[in-house]
Design a protein around this motif. Structure first.
Motif, PDB file in Angstrom:
ATOM      1  N   THR A 146      -3.669 -15.258  -6.454  1.00 50.00           N
ATOM      2  CA  THR A 146      -3.672 -14.791  -7.839  1.00 50.00           C
ATOM      3  C   THR A 146      -2.690 -13.633  -7.922  1.00 50.00           C
ATOM      4  OG1 THR A 146      -5.430 -13.207  -7.374  1.00 50.00           O
ATOM      5  CG2 THR A 146      -6.108 -15.418  -8.112  1.00 50.00           C
ATOM      6  N   ALA A 147      -2.413 -13.164  -9.123  1.00 51.77           N
ATOM      7  CA  ALA A 147      -1.503 -12.018  -9.274  1.00 51.77           C
ATOM      8  C   ALA A 147      -2.042 -10.817  -8.507  1.00 51.77           C
ATOM      9  CB  ALA A 147      -1.324 -11.679 -10.750  1.00 51.77           C
ATOM     10  N   GLU A 148      -3.347 -10.553  -8.633  1.00 52.37           N
ATOM     11  CA  GLU A 148      -3.949  -9.415  -7.941  1.00 52.37           C
ATOM     12  C   GLU A 148      -3.949  -9.612  -6.431  1.00 52.37           C
ATOM     13  OE1 GLU A 148      -5.447 -11.096 -10.388  1.00 52.37           O
ATOM     14  OE2 GLU A 148      -5.786  -9.683 -12.037  1.00 52.37           O
ATOM     15  N   GLY A 149      -4.225 -10.836  -5.983  1.00 50.42           N
ATOM     16  CA  GLY A 149      -4.210 -11.138  -4.557  1.00 50.42           C
ATOM     17  C   GLY A 149      -2.824 -10.977  -3.964  1.00 50.42           C
ATOM     18  N   GLU A 150      -1.805 -11.365  -4.724  1.00 48.73           N
ATOM     19  CA  GLU A 150      -0.425 -11.219  -4.260  1.00 48.73           C
ATOM     20  C   GLU A 150      -0.032  -9.744  -4.168  1.00 48.73           C
ATOM     21  OE1 GLU A 150       1.817 -13.492  -3.172  1.00 48.73           O
ATOM     22  OE2 GLU A 150       0.364 -15.092  -3.379  1.00 48.73           O
ATOM     23  N   VAL A 151      -0.438  -8.952  -5.162  1.00 50.71           N
ATOM     24  CA  VAL A 151      -0.138  -7.514  -5.137  1.00 50.71           C
ATOM     25  C   VAL A 151      -0.833  -6.875  -3.936  1.00 50.71           C
ATOM     26  CG1 VAL A 151      -0.598  -5.317  -6.322  1.00 50.71           C
ATOM     27  CG2 VAL A 151       0.310  -7.260  -7.593  1.00 50.71           C
ATOM     28  N   THR A 152      -2.084  -7.216  -3.725  1.00 56.39           N
ATOM     29  CA  THR A 152      -2.842  -6.673  -2.599  1.00 56.39           C
ATOM     30  C   THR A 152      -2.170  -7.030  -1.288  1.00 56.39           C
ATOM     31  OG1 THR A 152      -4.879  -6.906  -3.893  1.00 56.39           O
ATOM     32  CG2 THR A 152      -5.116  -6.608  -1.505  1.00 56.39           C
ATOM     33  N   SER A 153      -1.787  -8.281  -1.147  1.00 57.98           N
ATOM     34  CA  SER A 153      -1.109  -8.752   0.057  1.00 57.98           C
ATOM     35  C   SER A 153       0.203  -7.999   0.273  1.00 57.98           C
ATOM     36  CB  SER A 153      -0.846 -10.255  -0.062  1.00 57.98           C
ATOM     37  OG  SER A 153      -0.133 -10.735   1.034  1.00 57.98           O
ATOM     38  N   HIS A 154       0.963  -7.808  -0.793  1.00 56.11           N
ATOM     39  CA  HIS A 154       2.253  -7.119  -0.692  1.00 56.11           C
ATOM     40  C   HIS A 154       2.072  -5.666  -0.241  1.00 56.11           C
ATOM     41  CE1 HIS A 154       6.386  -6.066  -1.552  1.00 56.11           C
ATOM     42  NE2 HIS A 154       5.940  -5.016  -2.238  1.00 56.11           N
ATOM     43  N   VAL A 155       1.118  -4.963  -0.833  1.00 55.91           N
ATOM     44  CA  VAL A 155       0.879  -3.557  -0.473  1.00 55.91           C
ATOM     45  C   VAL A 155       0.483  -3.440   0.992  1.00 55.91           C
ATOM     46  CG1 VAL A 155      -0.662  -1.586  -0.869  1.00 55.91           C
ATOM     47  CG2 VAL A 155       0.359  -2.788  -2.813  1.00 55.91           C
ATOM     48  N   ILE A 156      -0.419  -4.300   1.439  1.00 59.75           N
ATOM     49  CA  ILE A 156      -0.854  -4.274   2.837  1.00 59.75           C
ATOM     50  C   ILE A 156       0.317  -4.590   3.764  1.00 59.75           C
ATOM     51  CG2 ILE A 156      -2.319  -5.398   4.567  1.00 59.75           C
ATOM     52  CD1 ILE A 156      -4.361  -5.855   2.267  1.00 59.75           C
ATOM     53  N   SER A 157       1.071  -5.616   3.414  1.00 59.19           N
ATOM     54  CA  SER A 157       2.201  -6.046   4.236  1.00 59.19           C
ATOM     55  C   SER A 157       3.226  -4.927   4.392  1.00 59.19           C
ATOM     56  CB  SER A 157       2.853  -7.274   3.594  1.00 59.19           C
ATOM     57  OG  SER A 157       3.978  -7.678   4.322  1.00 59.19           O
ATOM     58  N   GLU A 158       3.569  -4.272   3.315  1.00 58.20           N
ATOM     59  CA  GLU A 158       4.568  -3.201   3.369  1.00 58.20           C
ATOM     60  C   GLU A 158       4.087  -2.044   4.245  1.00 58.20           C
ATOM     61  OE1 GLU A 158       7.802  -3.276   2.140  1.00 58.20           O
ATOM     62  OE2 GLU A 158       7.213  -5.378   1.936  1.00 58.20           O
ATOM     63  N   GLU A 159       2.822  -1.687   4.113  1.00 55.94           N
ATOM     64  CA  GLU A 159       2.275  -0.579   4.910  1.00 55.94           C
ATOM     65  C   GLU A 159       2.243  -0.943   6.395  1.00 55.94           C
ATOM     66  OE1 GLU A 159       0.809   3.028   6.056  1.00 55.94           O
ATOM     67  OE2 GLU A 159       1.532   2.508   4.048  1.00 55.94           O
ATOM     68  N   LEU A 160       1.879  -2.171   6.706  1.00 54.58           N
ATOM     69  CA  LEU A 160       1.777  -2.576   8.113  1.00 54.58           C
ATOM     70  C   LEU A 160       3.152  -2.783   8.752  1.00 54.58           C
ATOM     71  CD1 LEU A 160      -1.343  -4.907   8.043  1.00 54.58           C
ATOM     72  CD2 LEU A 160      -1.188  -2.523   8.785  1.00 54.58           C
ATOM     73  N   LYS A 161       4.134  -3.173   7.967  1.00 57.40           N
ATOM     74  CA  LYS A 161       5.493  -3.311   8.512  1.00 57.40           C
ATOM     75  C   LYS A 161       6.023  -1.954   8.959  1.00 57.40           C
ATOM     76  CE  LYS A 161       6.883  -7.487   6.105  1.00 57.40           C
ATOM     77  NZ  LYS A 161       7.647  -8.063   4.996  1.00 57.40           N
ATOM     78  N   VAL A 162       5.709  -0.898   8.196  1.00 56.62           N
ATOM     79  CA  VAL A 162       6.105   0.455   8.571  1.00 56.62           C
ATOM     80  C   VAL A 162       5.474   0.831   9.909  1.00 56.62           C
ATOM     81  CG1 VAL A 162       5.832   2.902   7.939  1.00 56.62           C
ATOM     82  CG2 VAL A 162       6.493   1.233   6.208  1.00 56.62           C
ATOM     83  N   ARG A 163       4.254   0.329  10.142  1.00 53.25           N
ATOM     84  CA  ARG A 163       3.545   0.608  11.393  1.00 53.25           C
ATOM     85  C   ARG A 163       3.924  -0.376  12.497  1.00 53.25           C
ATOM     86  NH1 ARG A 163      -2.014   3.118   9.793  1.00 53.25           N
ATOM     87  NH2 ARG A 163      -1.561   3.808   7.676  1.00 53.25           N
ATOM     88  N   GLN A 164       4.884  -1.247  12.209  1.00 53.68           N
ATOM     89  CA  GLN A 164       5.404  -2.228  13.158  1.00 53.68           C
ATOM     90  C   GLN A 164       4.328  -3.180  13.687  1.00 53.68           C
ATOM     91  OE1 GLN A 164       7.677   0.045  16.017  1.00 53.68           O
ATOM     92  NE2 GLN A 164       9.329   0.345  14.556  1.00 53.68           N
ATOM     93  N   VAL A 165       3.500  -3.664  12.764  1.00 53.27           N
ATOM     94  CA  VAL A 165       2.487  -4.668  13.086  1.00 53.27           C
ATOM     95  C   VAL A 165       2.970  -6.008  12.533  1.00 53.27           C
ATOM     96  CG1 VAL A 165       0.097  -5.400  12.692  1.00 53.27           C
ATOM     97  CG2 VAL A 165       0.622  -2.981  13.034  1.00 53.27           C
TER      98      VAL A 165
END
Length: 196
Positions: A146-165
């Motif tokens: 859903t739109a909200e699920g995609e936003v949630t996924s994007h926020v998590i993904s961006e934060e974890l990429k910074v942490r190199q996960v």
């Protein structure tokens, strides 16, 4: 029907369930009281027991009676993979497939700025803290499409990429057994982009 406080209270309580309107709540209440009083008492006892005994797992946030849920306690599960879902119902659906043998983190919601639901409201920091412990090598984002699920996924993904996960997302595409002419265009487009 002037003296129906208990009946009205029951109807209002049933209306709190998702997708249950006034008419459905009335039908349920009348059915239970007219045809299944034993079932009504059993339901009341089960609800009371669940509401007082079920809590959140200290590690993954799912619903459990124990401090740590059986999934998190299971040492045979792959400790390096963490699947992030929105609700305990989503976790239950994934578990029923038998395809995932890692651990979970249940957000208990999704980001929805229009509804005033932000990162603190769904416990993202608890997720990031868990990943920071160092055992998790892959985070699988299994939020809804859903739109909200995609936003949630994007926020998590961006934060974890910074942490190199290493972050992956559930694939989406054409359901098995369906015919292309009946599948919505968005699903077909995503299936083409995500083809393998």
């Amino acid at each position: 029907m002037a003296d129906n406080n208990a009946l009205d209270t029951l109807i209002q309580a049933l209306r709190r369930l998702p997708g249950v309107g006034v008419k459905s709540a009335q039908r349920m209440a009348f059915h239970l009281l007219q045809h299944d009083r034993e079932g009504a008492l059993q339901m009341a006892q089960a609800l009371t027991q669940a509401a007082t005994q079920v809590k959140h797992c200290a590690l993954c946030n799912t619903l459990t009676q124990a401090h740590i849920c059986p999934t998190c306690s299971d040492e045979s599960r792959d400790q390096t993979r963490l699947c992030v879902v929105e609700t305990p119902a989503d976790q239950y659906a994934l578990e029923r497939t038998g395809a995932f043998k890692g651990l979970y983190f249940v957000l208990m919601g999704k980001l929805s700025p229009l509804d005033g639901i932000g990162p603190k409201d769904i416990g993202l920091q608890k997720l990031f803290d868990r990943v920071a412990e160092g055992k998790v090598q892959e985070v699988i984002l299994a939020t809804n499409f859903t739109a909200e699920g995609e936003v949630t996924s994007h926020v998590i993904s961006e934060e974890l990429k910074v942490r190199q996960v290493h972050v992956t997302r559930l694939a989406r595409g054409v359901p098995i057994g369906s015919e292309l002419e009946y599948v919505d265009l968005g699903t077909i487009a995503h299936a083409l982009v995500d083809r393998r």
